[in-house]
Design an enzyme around this catalytic site. Sequence first.
Site, PDB file in Angstrom:
ATOM      1  CD  GLU A  52      32.882  52.156 -56.961  1.00  0.00           C
ATOM      2  OE1 GLU A  52      34.053  52.377 -56.553  1.00  0.00           O
ATOM      3  OE2 GLU A  52      32.630  51.395 -57.916  1.00  0.00           O
ATOM      4  CG  PHE A 114      33.102  38.243 -61.141  1.00  0.00           C
ATOM      5  CD1 PHE A 114      34.407  38.348 -60.704  1.00  0.00           C
ATOM      6  CD2 PHE A 114      32.593  39.257 -61.944  1.00  0.00           C
ATOM      7  CE1 PHE A 114      35.197  39.421 -61.049  1.00  0.00           C
ATOM      8  CE2 PHE A 114      33.375  40.343 -62.302  1.00  0.00           C
ATOM      9  CZ  PHE A 114      34.688  40.426 -61.852  1.00  0.00           C
ATOM     10  CD  GLN A 115      32.750  43.048 -60.064  1.00  0.00           C
ATOM     11  OE1 GLN A 115      31.709  43.397 -60.596  1.00  0.00           O
ATOM     12  NE2 GLN A 115      33.882  43.746 -60.155  1.00  0.00           N
ATOM     13  CE  LYS A 164      23.433  42.248 -65.405  1.00  0.00           C
ATOM     14  NZ  LYS A 164      24.763  42.007 -66.005  1.00  0.00           N
ATOM     15  CG  MET A 482      44.751  66.558 -35.532  1.00  0.00           C
ATOM     16  SD  MET A 482      44.818  68.057 -34.517  1.00  0.00           S
ATOM     17  CE  MET A 482      43.336  68.900 -35.036  1.00  0.00           C
TER      18      MET A 482
HETATM   19  C1  LIG Z   1      40.859  58.142 -43.520  1.00  0.00           C
HETATM   20  C2  LIG Z   1      41.608  58.649 -42.344  1.00  0.00           C
HETATM   21  N1  LIG Z   1      42.811  58.100 -42.025  1.00  0.00           N
HETATM   22  C3  LIG Z   1      43.505  58.557 -40.961  1.00  0.00           C
HETATM   23  C4  LIG Z   1      43.014  59.560 -40.185  1.00  0.00           C
HETATM   24  C5  LIG Z   1      43.801  60.071 -38.977  1.00  0.00           C
HETATM   25  N2  LIG Z   1      44.174  61.476 -39.152  1.00  0.00           N
HETATM   26  C6  LIG Z   1      43.484  62.488 -38.598  1.00  0.00           C
HETATM   27  S1  LIG Z   1      44.058  63.981 -38.993  1.00  0.00           S
HETATM   28  C7  LIG Z   1      45.299  63.314 -39.916  1.00  0.00           C
HETATM   29  C8  LIG Z   1      46.296  64.188 -40.608  1.00  0.00           C
HETATM   30  C9  LIG Z   1      45.692  65.037 -41.637  1.00  0.00           C
HETATM   31  O1  LIG Z   1      46.711  65.713 -42.297  1.00  0.00           O
HETATM   32  P1  LIG Z   1      46.415  66.857 -43.338  1.00  0.00           P
HETATM   33  O2  LIG Z   1      45.322  66.450 -44.236  1.00  0.00           O
HETATM   34  O3  LIG Z   1      47.667  67.257 -43.978  1.00  0.00           O
HETATM   35  O4  LIG Z   1      45.826  68.001 -42.440  1.00  0.00           O
HETATM   36  P2  LIG Z   1      46.535  68.937 -41.333  1.00  0.00           P
HETATM   37  O5  LIG Z   1      46.269  68.285 -40.006  1.00  0.00           O
HETATM   38  O6  LIG Z   1      47.990  69.020 -41.645  1.00  0.00           O
HETATM   39  O7  LIG Z   1      45.833  70.227 -41.458  1.00  0.00           O
HETATM   40  C10 LIG Z   1      45.233  61.925 -39.895  1.00  0.00           C
HETATM   41  C11 LIG Z   1      46.189  61.024 -40.564  1.00  0.00           C
HETATM   42  C12 LIG Z   1      41.754  60.075 -40.535  1.00  0.00           C
HETATM   43  N3  LIG Z   1      41.159  61.041 -39.822  1.00  0.00           N
HETATM   44  N4  LIG Z   1      41.086  59.630 -41.622  1.00  0.00           N
END
Ligand SMILES: Cc1ncc(C[n+]2csc(CCOP(=O)(O)OP(=O)(O)O)c2C)c(N)n1
Lengths: 587, 184
Positions: A52, A114-115, A164, A482
């Site tokens: 979803e 349920f749900q 529903k 990042m």
């Molecule tokens: C759902 C979610 N969980 C955690 C984060 C924190 N976060 C921001 S950037 C990142 C790393 C992303 O890594 P990647 O997709 O490999 O991209 P890169 O920075 O290496 O280009 C994380 C864990 C987030 N933004 N979104």
Amino acid sequence: MTRQMTGAEMVIQAFIDQGVDTIFGYPGGAVLPIYDEIFQQDKINHILVRHEQGAGHAAEGYARSTGKPGVVLVTSGPGATNMVTALTDALMDSIPLVCITGQVPTHLIGTDGFQECDTVGITRPCTKHNWLVQKIEDLPKILHEAFRIATTGRPGPVVVDIPKNIQFQTGTYVNHKDQAQTQYKPRVKGDDTAIREAVALMAAAKKPVLYTGGGVVNAGPAASRLLREFVKLSGFPITSTLMGLGAYPASGPNWLGMLGMHGTYEANLAMHDCDVMVCIGARFDDRITGRIDAFSPNSKKIHIDIDPSSINKNVRADIPIVGDVAYVLEDMIKVWKQTQPVQDKAALNAWWQQIAVWKAKKCLAYRKHSDVIMPQYAIERLYQLTKGHDTYITTEVGQHQMWAAQYFGFEEPNRWMTSGGLGTMGYGLPAALGVQIAHPDALVIDIAGDASVQMNIQEMATAIQYEAPIKVFILNNQYMGMVRQWQQLLHGNRLSHSYTEAMPDFVKLAEAYGGVGIKAERPDELDDAINEMIAVKRPVIFDCRVANLANCFPMIPSGKAHNEMLLGDASDDEIDTAIGASGKMLV
Amino acid sequence: MMIVAGQSQSAYFLEETSTVAETHTLSVLVDNEPGVLARVIGLFSGRGYNIESLTVSEVEHEKHLSRITIVTTGTPQVITQIMNQLGRLVPVHRVVNLTKSGDSIERELALVKVAGKGEHRVEALRLAQAFEAKTVDATLESFVFELTGTPADIDRFVNLMTECGLVEVARTGLAALARGKTGM
Ligand SMILES: Cc1ncc(C[n+]2csc(CCOP(=O)(O)OP(=O)(O)O)c2C)c(N)n1
């Protein structure tokens, strides 16, 4: 038109009356009557996702690339809770979504059936508005009001939760399209006096800058046209937030590049030193302002926004103008042409010279290598090689997202979909799917990170099923880049859990789904590989192996001001001490 | 038109920024529909605003309108932000800042139970008379007083009653209207 029909039929009829052609969804017990109606008609195209959350982001991509609302249909309980991330994402980025959720029958509500979950309770803070339908008589009004609220004013997501038994009940359907059912009526026209005031202030500016945001894109194509006209008329330099890229063309003569934490040196310094700042459809988010008490200390600020609560929230506006960006820009242009202001040409020339000095820093320069692909280089090549195509770009979240914003040039609005406010990893792939469904012949590319892409990778199956030839271009650095960069800057380079020890073979993964896998490891093979990707008319996962430890610059470290940027050639010492103790507290 | 530096010519000239927290009474006219109170309260908790008092009741039955009266504290900037955020909620018709818009009447009702014998009992009754509180329940060892007044009146009364065997207090929260002939 008035007709007797069941609640489930009303849902489909309202979609048809609203001009909906595509919905994204996933079935379950509490929406089976609606799915039964879908089965028996051919006006609405239903895209069956694999999760979803994927439906939500696909609908966002659809909405942002078309200017129409995205529509989602999910079941009660887990179907609804799986939508929460996408709803929050859409709320933060002002994307119009209409989400229909099934609910347990009214007599079971409150019994932990349920749900069953409290969908309106859970989604109240992550929607613009939501409804639990309690009577069949209310359903037609609520359905049409849902579209009106999602798409007008500051757009946003809405949820209509339909038990529903109400889907089965018969009632009278009336087409209430565009008829207000509540007193909700956003103000679109800006105040005349304030607009005149703003034009006078701008006309007298010596160091002006236009700071534009996603609001320009949301206000429709007319707003971008008017913005371009106004830039020409005033001659002002212009920068944009991440969300507003493309409203003014990256090739335009007045373009400074993106501003903010990873914005260009010239954009951020222009913001810092300007005497008149014109904020158009942006909201002074912390990624833009940096240290708030040092933000553009000597400027008068004009703030145009359709949402009164955006004004004076983070930064005090000297001239606030509440209204739709397109309406306000149109009026500003009129007043400017009427009053024919005499600008201080000498001062403006000096300002442009100063900007040229900042530009000469070449803040986006990076060192190229002959044996490893630099991520910046990969984006540059991708941009150059896709230039002649009808291209749409989505992204995941991380360094690759910022590099995409920095090195890919956007010429038109609605071509760039990224999760700005919420920063949702896993956004890009389903968003690309939604864009591709809306534009079957376009070249749709998700610029991805190796970590993010795994968060909604299951939607590859959806792309295969609907022959949506999306291109997933992974800048694979083996790290959550990042996160690693921040650990280097803030936590003594202790890389706690930011390295992905078990990485799937993305080429095989693509093939397992029935798509095409492509891999590039060396700069000299990159162009051919990208051209191959463009030529393939099937879903592609492109595993682009890039330098593992590259950092994304320029960067305004947390807690610092715009004029305290780190640039790409910053020494390692500078990086280690860039962020003070108070900055570490920030995110 | 000349723009003088440091001096906005705007008709929308804003209040000077102040960091001193003030207490304001907001009157909010809303559709009386399920969940409306949850939206308002969720906004306050979600954005970290204070609620010192909140009352809600339907005021126009045919139009399904309720009036919510909220007493909140914050800097002028935060108060404006609260009003704008409330204005964003779809069921909200109007938000008025009664503290800012001038003179208003603020009233609260309290029920105050005291128990005691002898001198305490006599003193409680005397004070109640002085405050024009009504005695709405009495036993040989207790009273329940009903008092209507400003929140400050009620605070004072309750403080005095602690010396006279205060058992418990129930307060309605604030009802408030602007003075004069016009409505909100
Ligand atoms: C759902 C979610 N969980 C955690 C984060 C924190 N976060 C921001 S950037 C990142 C790393 C992303 O890594 P990647 O997709 O490999 O991209 P890169 O920075 O290496 O280009 C994380 C864990 C987030 N933004 N979104």
